[in-house]
Write an enzyme that holds these catalytic residues in place. Sequence first.
Site, PDB file in Angstrom:
ATOM      1  N   TYR A 140      12.754 -18.111  34.948  1.00  0.00           N
ATOM      2  CA  TYR A 140      13.246 -18.051  36.326  1.00  0.00           C
ATOM      3  C   TYR A 140      13.553 -19.446  36.886  1.00  0.00           C
ATOM      4  CZ  TYR A 140      11.706 -13.159  36.386  1.00  0.00           C
ATOM      5  OH  TYR A 140      11.527 -11.829  36.103  1.00  0.00           O
ATOM      6  N   LYS A 192       6.143 -13.215  22.918  1.00  0.00           N
ATOM      7  CA  LYS A 192       7.143 -12.695  21.982  1.00  0.00           C
ATOM      8  C   LYS A 192       7.280 -13.748  20.884  1.00  0.00           C
ATOM      9  CE  LYS A 192      10.327  -9.597  20.985  1.00  0.00           C
ATOM     10  NZ  LYS A 192       9.969  -8.294  20.445  1.00  0.00           N
ATOM     11  N   ASP A 224       6.734  -6.122  23.799  1.00  0.00           N
ATOM     12  CA  ASP A 224       7.236  -4.746  23.624  1.00  0.00           C
ATOM     13  C   ASP A 224       6.097  -3.795  23.275  1.00  0.00           C
ATOM     14  OD1 ASP A 224       7.164  -6.413  21.418  1.00  0.00           O
ATOM     15  OD2 ASP A 224       8.829  -5.488  20.381  1.00  0.00           O
ATOM     16  N   ASP A 248       6.227 -10.250  35.425  1.00  0.00           N
ATOM     17  CA  ASP A 248       6.988  -9.574  36.480  1.00  0.00           C
ATOM     18  C   ASP A 248       7.220  -8.112  36.081  1.00  0.00           C
ATOM     19  OD1 ASP A 248       8.536  -9.126  38.667  1.00  0.00           O
ATOM     20  OD2 ASP A 248      10.215 -10.375  38.051  1.00  0.00           O
ATOM     21  N   ASP A 252       4.805  -4.487  37.292  1.00  0.00           N
ATOM     22  CA  ASP A 252       5.383  -3.329  37.981  1.00  0.00           C
ATOM     23  C   ASP A 252       5.139  -2.050  37.194  1.00  0.00           C
ATOM     24  OD1 ASP A 252       6.243  -4.907  40.030  1.00  0.00           O
ATOM     25  OD2 ASP A 252       8.263  -4.058  40.089  1.00  0.00           O
TER      26      ASP A 252
END
Length: 358
Positions: A140, A192, A224, A248, A252
Amino acid sequence: MYKILLFPGDGIGPEVTEQALRLIRKIGESFHLVFEIEEDLLGGCSIDRHGAPLTPEALKRAQNADAVYLGAVGGPKWDDVDPSLRPEKGLLALRKGLGAFANLRPVKVLGDLARISTLKEEVVRGLDFVIVRELTGGIYFGEPRGISTLADGRGEKGINTEVYTTPEIERIARKAFELARRRGRKVTSVDKANVLESSRLWRKVVVEVHKDYPDVTLDHRYVDDCAMQLIRNPRQFDVMVTTNMFGDILSDEAAMLTGSIGMLPSASVGAGAALYEPVHGSAPDIAGKNIANPLAAILSVAMMLEYSFNLHEVAHAVEKAVVKTLAEGFRTADIFEQGMNRVSCSDMGSRVLHNLSA
Ligand code: NAD
């Protein structure tokens, strides 16, 4: 004495903050604690008054407080303002100004609320873990970024860059291990590393920091696989630590295991005063109707008592009062079930206050 700066904000922010404020006052009386509480403007209300979502004066007050509390910011009224002046920019500037580099999100299913989850009740009953998300680095913020025209004129190219440095990873890993020591002593680091170099560094540094916490178990999951495990068996987690973007998305996903966004508190912590806020936004669709669920706001107060003031027993008393209120069958509209008592935002606040005992 504990100095708290409140930013009620926009939309349902002031409605739920009012319930948090009543609770803090009641805690002061019941537990003989002194809170010095001030209020300031953040978000759309600050744009309306001062032309900016966060003034330097308000930021300074926040930096001088022992803890900062936010209701929520934003709403359609400010959708068309200059993008650099949007309400959410005020929140980002506040987090940055407080040096908040870690976002803590407890994922907890209280009382019998497992029933309202979209997953099977037995999968989420008693669920209790915390996601520690890195907040100031990663894709970000990484450079280079931007959109440029392709040299051959056949279109454009969009670029973002995932960057993490050793000190950034070290400090977030330490937060996770310290937190695990106060809980179930297990950290799951999510990356990852099979594909990304930044993740390979992430994993190497987390393993290095772990050497200082031999009493805490560490395991690693690819993001994943972790997304899958959250649905398959979320109770395996205690503390999950991950990067800005993975955090992030996973937070959620995890939030939805518990049923309603109106139940979820959070903290942003770092070098200075920590910031406590419900996970939800300003909910313009229900603002001004006194129907919002104030429990995320109330549980954010419990987090403040626990993490900023080390008042563990008082924090526990708040959570017990919330569990008792739910057990008595009081429900706001978002968590309502047949046969329960539907209450307003302020009534829910009053019920929790009534059930709070020293
Ligand atoms: P939202 O969280 O405000 O609302 C999403 C849905 O959840 C809505 O249907 C809303 O009614 C419901 N909801 C949210 N909180 C609730 C509560 N306490 N009780 C009952 N129902 C609740 O998200 P959104 O609609 O995407 O965003 C609305 C505004 O809030 C936007 O301007 C957005 O930028 C802003 N926002 C702010 C924050 C923050 O202040 N930290 C976070 C997210 C979004």
